[in-house]
Design a protein around this motif. Structure first.
Motif, PDB file in Angstrom:
ATOM      1  N   PRO A 356       0.763  -1.167  -0.191  1.00 34.06           N
ATOM      2  CA  PRO A 356      -0.011  -0.167   0.080  1.00 34.06           C
ATOM      3  C   PRO A 356       0.830   1.298  -0.020  1.00 34.06           C
ATOM      4  CG  PRO A 356      -0.094  -1.040   2.047  1.00 34.06           C
ATOM      5  CD  PRO A 356       0.560  -2.208   1.386  1.00 34.06           C
ATOM      6  N   TYR A 357       1.981   1.285   0.654  1.00 33.22           N
ATOM      7  CA  TYR A 357       2.672   2.421   0.625  1.00 33.22           C
ATOM      8  C   TYR A 357       3.329   2.550  -0.917  1.00 33.22           C
ATOM      9  CZ  TYR A 357       6.861   5.393   1.721  1.00 33.22           C
ATOM     10  OH  TYR A 357       7.841   6.515   1.604  1.00 33.22           O
ATOM     11  N   LEU A 358       3.727   1.649  -1.612  1.00 33.55           N
ATOM     12  CA  LEU A 358       4.167   1.974  -3.100  1.00 33.55           C
ATOM     13  C   LEU A 358       2.837   2.249  -4.039  1.00 33.55           C
ATOM     14  CD1 LEU A 358       6.794  -0.943  -3.323  1.00 33.55           C
ATOM     15  CD2 LEU A 358       7.421   1.615  -3.120  1.00 33.55           C
ATOM     16  N   LEU A 359       1.808   1.861  -3.714  1.00 33.98           N
ATOM     17  CA  LEU A 359       0.828   2.137  -4.480  1.00 33.98           C
ATOM     18  C   LEU A 359       0.255   3.307  -4.100  1.00 33.98           C
ATOM     19  CD1 LEU A 359      -1.463  -1.208  -4.473  1.00 33.98           C
ATOM     20  CD2 LEU A 359      -0.128  -0.367  -6.356  1.00 33.98           C
ATOM     21  N   GLY A 360       0.260   3.896  -2.927  1.00 30.84           N
ATOM     22  CA  GLY A 360      -0.361   5.173  -2.445  1.00 30.84           C
ATOM     23  C   GLY A 360       0.587   5.974  -3.266  1.00 30.84           C
ATOM     24  N   LEU A 361       2.088   5.960  -2.955  1.00 33.05           N
ATOM     25  CA  LEU A 361       3.134   6.913  -3.964  1.00 33.05           C
ATOM     26  C   LEU A 361       2.631   7.131  -5.221  1.00 33.05           C
ATOM     27  CD1 LEU A 361       6.722   5.909  -2.967  1.00 33.05           C
ATOM     28  CD2 LEU A 361       5.523   8.073  -2.173  1.00 33.05           C
ATOM     29  N   VAL A 362       2.112   6.198  -5.896  1.00 36.27           N
ATOM     30  CA  VAL A 362       1.751   6.472  -7.382  1.00 36.27           C
ATOM     31  C   VAL A 362       0.586   7.271  -7.507  1.00 36.27           C
ATOM     32  CG1 VAL A 362       0.845   5.271  -9.733  1.00 36.27           C
ATOM     33  CG2 VAL A 362       2.970   4.512  -8.227  1.00 36.27           C
ATOM     34  N   ALA A 363      -0.491   6.939  -6.741  1.00 39.33           N
ATOM     35  CA  ALA A 363      -1.651   7.581  -6.694  1.00 39.33           C
ATOM     36  C   ALA A 363      -1.785   9.164  -6.274  1.00 39.33           C
ATOM     37  CB  ALA A 363      -2.988   6.935  -5.805  1.00 39.33           C
ATOM     38  N   SER A 364      -0.669   9.205  -5.094  1.00 41.10           N
ATOM     39  CA  SER A 364      -0.560  10.536  -4.721  1.00 41.10           C
ATOM     40  C   SER A 364       0.078  11.492  -5.666  1.00 41.10           C
ATOM     41  CB  SER A 364       0.128  10.555  -3.344  1.00 41.10           C
ATOM     42  OG  SER A 364       1.476  10.237  -3.577  1.00 41.10           O
ATOM     43  N   GLN A 365       0.820  11.075  -6.578  1.00 41.80           N
ATOM     44  CA  GLN A 365       1.470  12.153  -7.672  1.00 41.80           C
ATOM     45  C   GLN A 365       0.379  12.552  -8.423  1.00 41.80           C
ATOM     46  OE1 GLN A 365       4.701  12.548  -6.784  1.00 41.80           O
ATOM     47  NE2 GLN A 365       3.881  10.955  -5.627  1.00 41.80           N
ATOM     48  N   ALA A 366      -0.643  11.707  -8.764  1.00 39.80           N
ATOM     49  CA  ALA A 366      -1.980  12.225  -9.767  1.00 39.80           C
ATOM     50  C   ALA A 366      -2.585  13.226  -8.844  1.00 39.80           C
ATOM     51  CB  ALA A 366      -2.848  11.075  -9.914  1.00 39.80           C
ATOM     52  N   ILE A 367      -2.826  13.092  -7.562  1.00 38.41           N
ATOM     53  CA  ILE A 367      -3.404  14.114  -6.874  1.00 38.41           C
ATOM     54  C   ILE A 367      -2.667  15.502  -6.878  1.00 38.41           C
ATOM     55  CG2 ILE A 367      -4.212  14.726  -4.486  1.00 38.41           C
ATOM     56  CD1 ILE A 367      -5.725  12.595  -5.851  1.00 38.41           C
TER      57      ILE A 367
END
Length: 445
Positions: A356-367
């Protein structure tokens, strides 16, 4: 932007450069452990260091906040002008903070009773590290500026210079200065790193002050203000973790520090480069002359998920096997003694949150590309508030490793919240009819 190169290829090369450049800094707590073990003195050092990082880390958001405003598609003169003025204003804000920290260290010294006799050297660490917020905050801005132009190697080398300087000075002068040598090394490393970043950014000195630039900066400061609040809330989590750990006995803060540092060293190997490359390329595509749609950005996030998912699972398995291997267990026995089991379990609890940490990094870049700072602030404050009860519950169930498990749970919550917000943006763009359909331009891959 660098055309023709896939994001994964560039991220892979950056991962290798960052892995090599960040090894010295990642080794610092392990070297401290090898020289000084785990004691009240190391607890004091790591608590003060965490407190200063809380202050300086609050400005680490600048590394990502500046990217959507200076994408690679912007003319170089405009990029230099914008980054230079922001850096000049930032230094005016951060210098008083450094003075306040140094003054607080002197007050601590005057209030401490016989510090040398009691081993209370915390004020010495604080007075040395007081300049960290200025250097790291300004360095974060310059790093983001370089990354926005895809000059990734220059910023990676800055991390290497900082880490090597801190480690070398700490080791060389530890016999004469004790743990304070590592504080001196950390400060000198930041000075060297900032000097390198400023030189490679090639920002004109005159650009640091332009009286007529206020109107141009207003949108950035609105975003930065919200992200600053989010950064403060996020930085507080690490400090709170260590405060709660300090109630569990001597050496507990150090054990938690060692485990968390190994975890972040592991996930940053791939996660940080992927996030960095995605942010700069998505920002250039989304804010370029022919911008892609919000829907296209959502599609790009979905396509980017498989790599962090696979890497996270591989890290969980590989690192768990490694930390319990006979060579690692033997070294930990010699270094940490009876605390070896606590370190191993705490590290496994951190690794449970790798995916979840790595997946969250990717999603947060779009935000961030969408400049949705209000969501970032609200989500981060909510996670910081939830951190305290989760830490206490984790300690009640598992002891010290429970704090690490709480961090993994919060990583999962952060990822799910970011994915949900991105879907909301996609729906809103379709309802409003603004750039909601698929653009003929493709997101970089």
């Amino acid at each position: 932007m660098t055309p023709g190169r896939g994001t994964h290829v560039v991220a892979g090369r950056l991962a290798l450069a960052r892995a090599l450049s960040r090894v010295p800094a990642a080794l610092l707590p392990l070297v401290v452990a090898a020289i000084f073990g785990a004691s009240r003195e190391t607890d004091t050092f790591f608590l003060v260091y965490a407190g200063v990082l809380f202050a300086s880390g609050a400005f680490g958001f600048l590394e990502t906040a500046v990217v959507p405003f200076v994408p690679g598609t912007m003319p170089s003169a405009a990029r230099e002008r914008f980054a230079g003025v922001v850096l000049g204003r930032l230094l005016l804000v951060l210098l008083p903070l450094a003075v306040a920290l140094a003054a607080g260290a002197l007050v601590w010294r005057m209030e401490a009773a016989a510090p040398a006799a009691t081993g209370n050297e915390g004020w010495r660490h604080l007075v040395v590290l007081a300049g960290l917020p200025v250097l790291s905050g300004a360095g974060a801005l310059l790093t983001g500026y370089l990354n926005a132009g895809e000059r990734y190697l220059a910023s990676a080398l800055a991390a290497a210079l900082k880490g090597l300087t801190a480690l070398a000075l700490g080791v060389v002068f530890s016999s004469a200065l004790g743990l304070v040598a590592f504080s001196v090394g950390i400060l000198c490393g930041e000075v060297v790193g900032f000097a390198w970043l400023f030189a490679t950014s090639r920002l004109p000195i005159a650009s640091l002050y332009r009286p007529g630039a206020r109107g141009d900066l207003r949108p950035f400061w609105m975003l930065a203000g919200s992200m600053f609040g989010a950064a403060v809330a996020n930085s507080s989590r690490g400090f709170v973790d260590r405060l709660i750990a300090s109630t569990l006995g001597p050496g507990a803060v150090s054990i938690l520090e060692y485990a968390e540092r190994v975890f972040h060293m592991t996930v940053a190997l791939v996660g940080a480069p992927i996030a960095t490359v995605h942010l700069s390329r998505w920002a250039s595509a989304f804010h370029g002359g022919s911008p892609v749609s919000v829907t296209g950005l959502g599609t790009a996030v979905r396509r980017a998920r498989p790599l962090p998912l696979g890497v996270g699972l591989a890290m969980l398995v590989a690192m768990t096997m490694a930390v319990f291997s006979p060579p690692a267990a033997g070294w930990l026995d010699r270094t940490l003694g009876a605390d070896r089991g606590l370190f191993q379990l705490a590290l496994v609890m951190y690794l449970a949150g790798a995916v979840p940490y790595l997946l969250g990094l990717v999603a947060s870049q779009a935000i961030l590309v969408l400049r949705d700072a209000r969501f970032v602030l609200a989500a981060t404050v909510a996670l910081a508030l939830a951190n305290v009860p989760l830490d206490l519950a984790g300690v009640f169930v598992l002891g010290l490793p429970g704090i690490a498990l709480a961090s993994s749970i919060l990583s999962a919550a952060s990822w799910l919240a970011s994915e949900g917000r991105l879907r909301w943006h996609v729906r809103q763009s379709g309802h409003l009819g603004h750039n909601g359909g698929e653009s003929p331009r493709q997101m970089p891959r």
